[in-house]
Scaffold this motif. Structure first.
Motif, PDB file in Angstrom:
ATOM      1  N   LYS A 192      40.853  56.239  40.194  1.00  0.00           N
ATOM      2  CA  LYS A 192      40.656  55.312  41.310  1.00  0.00           C
ATOM      3  C   LYS A 192      41.131  53.903  40.955  1.00  0.00           C
ATOM      4  CE  LYS A 192      36.893  57.778  43.591  1.00  0.00           C
ATOM      5  NZ  LYS A 192      35.457  57.775  43.950  1.00  0.00           N
ATOM      6  N   ILE A 193      40.915  53.508  39.706  1.00  0.00           N
ATOM      7  CA  ILE A 193      41.412  52.201  39.258  1.00  0.00           C
ATOM      8  C   ILE A 193      42.928  52.168  39.334  1.00  0.00           C
ATOM      9  CG2 ILE A 193      41.623  50.651  37.274  1.00  0.00           C
ATOM     10  CD1 ILE A 193      38.887  50.600  38.600  1.00  0.00           C
ATOM     11  N   ARG A 194      43.548  53.268  38.958  1.00  0.00           N
ATOM     12  CA  ARG A 194      45.022  53.344  39.037  1.00  0.00           C
ATOM     13  C   ARG A 194      45.494  53.199  40.480  1.00  0.00           C
ATOM     14  NH1 ARG A 194      47.583  55.045  34.521  1.00  0.00           N
ATOM     15  NH2 ARG A 194      46.323  55.942  32.844  1.00  0.00           N
ATOM     16  N   LEU A 195      44.807  53.855  41.414  1.00  0.00           N
ATOM     17  CA  LEU A 195      45.209  53.789  42.811  1.00  0.00           C
ATOM     18  C   LEU A 195      44.954  52.403  43.411  1.00  0.00           C
ATOM     19  CD1 LEU A 195      44.045  57.208  44.338  1.00  0.00           C
ATOM     20  CD2 LEU A 195      46.323  56.564  43.571  1.00  0.00           C
ATOM     21  N   ASP A 196      43.762  51.858  43.121  1.00  0.00           N
ATOM     22  CA  ASP A 196      43.354  50.593  43.734  1.00  0.00           C
ATOM     23  C   ASP A 196      44.027  49.373  43.110  1.00  0.00           C
ATOM     24  OD1 ASP A 196      41.743  52.086  45.335  1.00  0.00           O
ATOM     25  OD2 ASP A 196      39.893  51.664  44.247  1.00  0.00           O
ATOM     26  N   PHE A 197      44.358  49.469  41.818  1.00  0.00           N
ATOM     27  CA  PHE A 197      44.886  48.314  41.099  1.00  0.00           C
ATOM     28  C   PHE A 197      46.351  48.505  40.713  1.00  0.00           C
ATOM     29  CE2 PHE A 197      40.407  47.956  40.799  1.00  0.00           C
ATOM     30  CZ  PHE A 197      40.108  46.621  40.663  1.00  0.00           C
ATOM     31  N   LEU A 198      46.597  49.541  39.912  1.00  0.00           N
ATOM     32  CA  LEU A 198      47.942  49.696  39.360  1.00  0.00           C
ATOM     33  C   LEU A 198      48.975  50.063  40.421  1.00  0.00           C
ATOM     34  CD1 LEU A 198      47.112  51.522  35.999  1.00  0.00           C
ATOM     35  CD2 LEU A 198      46.874  49.122  36.636  1.00  0.00           C
ATOM     36  N   GLN A 199      48.529  50.705  41.504  1.00  0.00           N
ATOM     37  CA  GLN A 199      49.449  51.060  42.590  1.00  0.00           C
ATOM     38  C   GLN A 199      49.535  49.951  43.642  1.00  0.00           C
ATOM     39  OE1 GLN A 199      50.795  53.531  40.889  1.00  0.00           O
ATOM     40  NE2 GLN A 199      50.795  55.047  42.532  1.00  0.00           N
ATOM     41  N   LYS A 219      41.452  42.734  34.771  1.00  0.00           N
ATOM     42  CA  LYS A 219      40.278  41.862  34.821  1.00  0.00           C
ATOM     43  C   LYS A 219      40.433  40.788  35.897  1.00  0.00           C
ATOM     44  CE  LYS A 219      38.544  42.320  30.079  1.00  0.00           C
ATOM     45  NZ  LYS A 219      38.329  41.639  28.778  1.00  0.00           N
ATOM     46  N   LYS A 220      41.659  40.244  36.027  1.00  0.00           N
ATOM     47  CA  LYS A 220      41.917  39.225  37.047  1.00  0.00           C
ATOM     48  C   LYS A 220      41.673  39.794  38.447  1.00  0.00           C
ATOM     49  CE  LYS A 220      45.378  36.612  34.394  1.00  0.00           C
ATOM     50  NZ  LYS A 220      46.814  36.240  34.314  1.00  0.00           N
ATOM     51  N   MET A 221      42.160  41.017  38.670  1.00  0.00           N
ATOM     52  CA  MET A 221      41.998  41.624  39.989  1.00  0.00           C
ATOM     53  C   MET A 221      40.530  41.976  40.258  1.00  0.00           C
ATOM     54  SD  MET A 221      45.421  43.874  40.699  1.00  0.00           S
ATOM     55  CE  MET A 221      45.157  43.728  42.459  1.00  0.00           C
ATOM     56  N   PHE A 222      39.786  42.363  39.234  1.00  0.00           N
ATOM     57  CA  PHE A 222      38.361  42.658  39.383  1.00  0.00           C
ATOM     58  C   PHE A 222      37.601  41.424  39.841  1.00  0.00           C
ATOM     59  CE2 PHE A 222      38.188  46.870  37.448  1.00  0.00           C
ATOM     60  CZ  PHE A 222      37.021  47.377  37.991  1.00  0.00           C
ATOM     61  N   SER A 223      37.933  40.275  39.239  1.00  0.00           N
ATOM     62  CA  SER A 223      37.235  39.031  39.579  1.00  0.00           C
ATOM     63  C   SER A 223      37.519  38.585  41.002  1.00  0.00           C
ATOM     64  CB  SER A 223      37.635  37.920  38.599  1.00  0.00           C
ATOM     65  OG  SER A 223      39.022  37.643  38.696  1.00  0.00           O
ATOM     66  N   ALA A 224      38.638  39.040  41.568  1.00  0.00           N
ATOM     67  CA  ALA A 224      39.001  38.644  42.935  1.00  0.00           C
ATOM     68  C   ALA A 224      38.414  39.585  43.992  1.00  0.00           C
ATOM     69  CB  ALA A 224      40.524  38.613  43.067  1.00  0.00           C
ATOM     70  N   LEU A 225      37.792  40.685  43.536  1.00  0.00           N
ATOM     71  CA  LEU A 225      37.259  41.660  44.488  1.00  0.00           C
ATOM     72  C   LEU A 225      36.023  41.128  45.207  1.00  0.00           C
ATOM     73  CD1 LEU A 225      37.422  45.056  42.553  1.00  0.00           C
ATOM     74  CD2 LEU A 225      38.781  44.392  44.527  1.00  0.00           C
ATOM     75  N   GLN A 226      35.911  41.466  46.481  1.00  0.00           N
ATOM     76  CA  GLN A 226      34.735  41.113  47.255  1.00  0.00           C
ATOM     77  C   GLN A 226      33.625  42.133  47.026  1.00  0.00           C
ATOM     78  OE1 GLN A 226      34.337  38.330  49.072  1.00  0.00           O
ATOM     79  NE2 GLN A 226      36.393  37.656  48.482  1.00  0.00           N
ATOM     80  N   GLU A 227      33.996  43.425  47.037  1.00  0.00           N
ATOM     81  CA  GLU A 227      33.001  44.476  46.830  1.00  0.00           C
ATOM     82  C   GLU A 227      32.743  44.662  45.338  1.00  0.00           C
ATOM     83  OE1 GLU A 227      34.396  48.417  47.785  1.00  0.00           O
ATOM     84  OE2 GLU A 227      36.468  47.729  47.787  1.00  0.00           O
ATOM     85  N   LYS A 228      31.558  45.159  45.026  1.00  0.00           N
ATOM     86  CA  LYS A 228      31.172  45.336  43.634  1.00  0.00           C
ATOM     87  C   LYS A 228      31.584  46.712  43.135  1.00  0.00           C
ATOM     88  CE  LYS A 228      27.277  42.123  43.492  1.00  0.00           C
ATOM     89  NZ  LYS A 228      25.836  41.961  43.199  1.00  0.00           N
ATOM     90  N   ILE A 229      32.459  46.728  42.152  1.00  0.00           N
ATOM     91  CA  ILE A 229      32.868  47.958  41.478  1.00  0.00           C
ATOM     92  C   ILE A 229      32.529  47.783  40.008  1.00  0.00           C
ATOM     93  CG2 ILE A 229      34.807  49.448  40.837  1.00  0.00           C
ATOM     94  CD1 ILE A 229      36.206  48.613  43.379  1.00  0.00           C
TER      95      ILE A 229
END
Length: 469
Positions: A192-199, A219-229
């Motif tokens: 899911k990380i590959r689909l949501d981030f790397l893709q 990590k940069k993309m995680f910090s920009a997320l609105q929802e908690k993953i």
């Protein structure tokens, strides 16, 4: 293989493994939980009946919304009956929640929930039920079970040992499946990380050349997320290793290998199947109802006393006095139960002599206990009968116990709704006992169906002139 090719291979493997877990492994796990619950319930009832633990008076009032393992903290030895009684009761109630209300599926079971299940499974170490065990709850329960064994009838001792053995087997099977599910959920998370981030088109994949660079960007993309993953560092590191390390090809193959569905193929042997043993197993399953029926009979007797106590009017006292004075036989106590007719979706009234009904439950408890004892003359007589006769006996027992379950359900409703408000809290509910009876009947019915299907298959092959090699 390159990134796109690997993601595509992951996609197919994840889908296949998910479907297999939902259709094959997780139903096995639920069945193991159901058997474990039955064994634990039997042990709990036995300890309560022998006054070795103090039953939780608020057991049925507790509302469960999430899985929670009982505390394993130390306690004062003089309070063992109360503390272990409460913790073992909570453990049994939690198993009932899992079997009845909790959805066991790949979609519902995330890593935190799996962790909670594992913690619950470790509440009591069934494979090492020793008075020297380092875990507080296991050691306390082992002491109580050792006390229970003293002067215990042979049939009850056999049930106790059988419940311990089966509990250990169930936990072993559940742990194996949870381990496989945990490995899958970890790989599913990475996918899911590959689909949501790397893709993601915004992810600067082309400018990344090392695992550290990829981790930094994720990590940069995680910090920009609105929802908690949840951010699992270990799994994120594995993604970067599979993408950019020198061993990436080997790591990718290892991941795909982990996701492979491994069906266990049972090879046919020339040894014939013991069909009589299979149908006798159904009788053994039914015999586990013995302690449950015994406890139900006790609860019904107490409920009857409470209900009749509310009718202790002056007129009733005079009637009892006159009957005693003239040596007249006591009138039977008749209750009108409402029996559910599932086919017609209605409830049918039936007048029941409560004393006769309770004594019938006690007789049924004794009978099932006797036929479950392989050393008893009754069991030997059944085992020496022809298979057709044993099957007819099993059919009658399952049918009779289904009718008993319907009557007990109606009895539970009757006492709860008929007694006055002041005495309602004194009524002993049968909810958990009824779930146990139903689970045993479901299992026995399944075993019988498997036997009948196998016999029909053999007969069909004989008609076609095919020999079973």
């Amino acid at each position: 293989m390159d990134r796109i090719e690997f993601v595509e291979a992951l996609k197919n493997s994840i889908a296949e493994k998910s479907a297999w877990l939902n259709s094959t492994e997780l139903p096995k796990m639920l069945e193991s939980y159901r058997l474990l619950h039955t064994c634990v319930h039997n042990l709990y009832d036995m300890l309560v009946k022998r006054a070795l633990i103090t039953p939780d008076p608020y057991k049925l009032e507790k509302k469960i919304s999430t899985i929670q393992a009982p505390s394993d903290s130390p306690y004062i030895e003089s309070e063992r009956a109360l503390v272990i009684g409460s913790r073992f009761s909570d453990y049994e109630t939690m198993l009932d929640f899992i079997c009845t209300y909790f959805k066991i599926s790949v979609e519902n079971l995330d890593l935190p929930k799996i962790k909670k299940l594992s913690e619950l499974n470790n509440s009591f170490q069934w494979a090492n039920m020793s008075m020297n065990n380092t875990k507080t709850n296991t050691r306390g329960l082992a002491v109580l079970l050792n006390e229970a064994r003293q002067n215990l009838p042979a049939i009850s001792l056999s049930l106790l040992n059988d419940s311990l053995s089966k509990s250990s087997q169930c936990i072993t099977e559940i742990t194996r499946i949870l381990k496989d599910l945990t490995d899958f959920k970890r790989e599913e998370y990475k996918f899911k990380i590959r689909l949501d981030f790397l893709q993601n088109p915004k992810f600067p994949y082309d400018s990344i050349h090392t695992p550290a660079e990829e981790i930094s960007e994720i990590k940069k993309m995680f910090s920009a997320l609105q929802e908690k993953i949840p951010f699992y560092s270990e799994l994120i590191n594995q993604i970067s290793e599979e993408d950019f390390s020198e061993e990436k090809d080997a790591l990718q193959l290892k991941t795909l290998e982990l996701l492979k569905v491994r069906e266990t193929k049972v090879e046919k042997t020339k040894e014939s199947v013991n069909t009589k043993g299979a149908i006798l197993d159904t009788i053994h399953i039914l015999s586990t109802l013995s302690p449950t029926y015994s406890l139900i009979a006790e609860k019904l007797s107490e409920n009857c006393k409470i209900l009749e106590g509310t009718k202790n009017t002056l007129m009733n006292r005079i009637k009892r006095f006159l009957r005693k004075a003239f040596n007249m036989k006591e009138k039977p106590i008749i209750y009108r139960f409402l029996i559910e007719d599932k086919q017609k979706m209605t409830k049918v009234p039936r007048d029941v002599d409560i004393s006769f009904f309770i004594s019938g439950i006690e007789r049924k408890s004794h009978f099932l206990g006797v036929i479950g004892n392989a050393a008893s003359p009754e069991h030997k007589k059944i085992a020496s009968s022809a298979e057709d006769a044993i099957l007819q006996f099993v059919n009658k027992q399952i049918s009779d116990n289904k009718e008993t379950l319907a009557l007990l359900t109606a009895a539970d409703d009757y006492f709860k709704t008929t007694v006055n408000a002041a005495s309602r809290s004194k009524i002993k509910g049968l909810k958990i006992d009824l779930v146990t009876v139903n689970n045993v009947l479901v299992k026995a019915n399944k075993k019988r169906a498997e036997y009948v299907a196998y016999i029909e298959e053999i007969n069909q092959m004989k008609k076609l002139g095919i020999k079973d090699e």
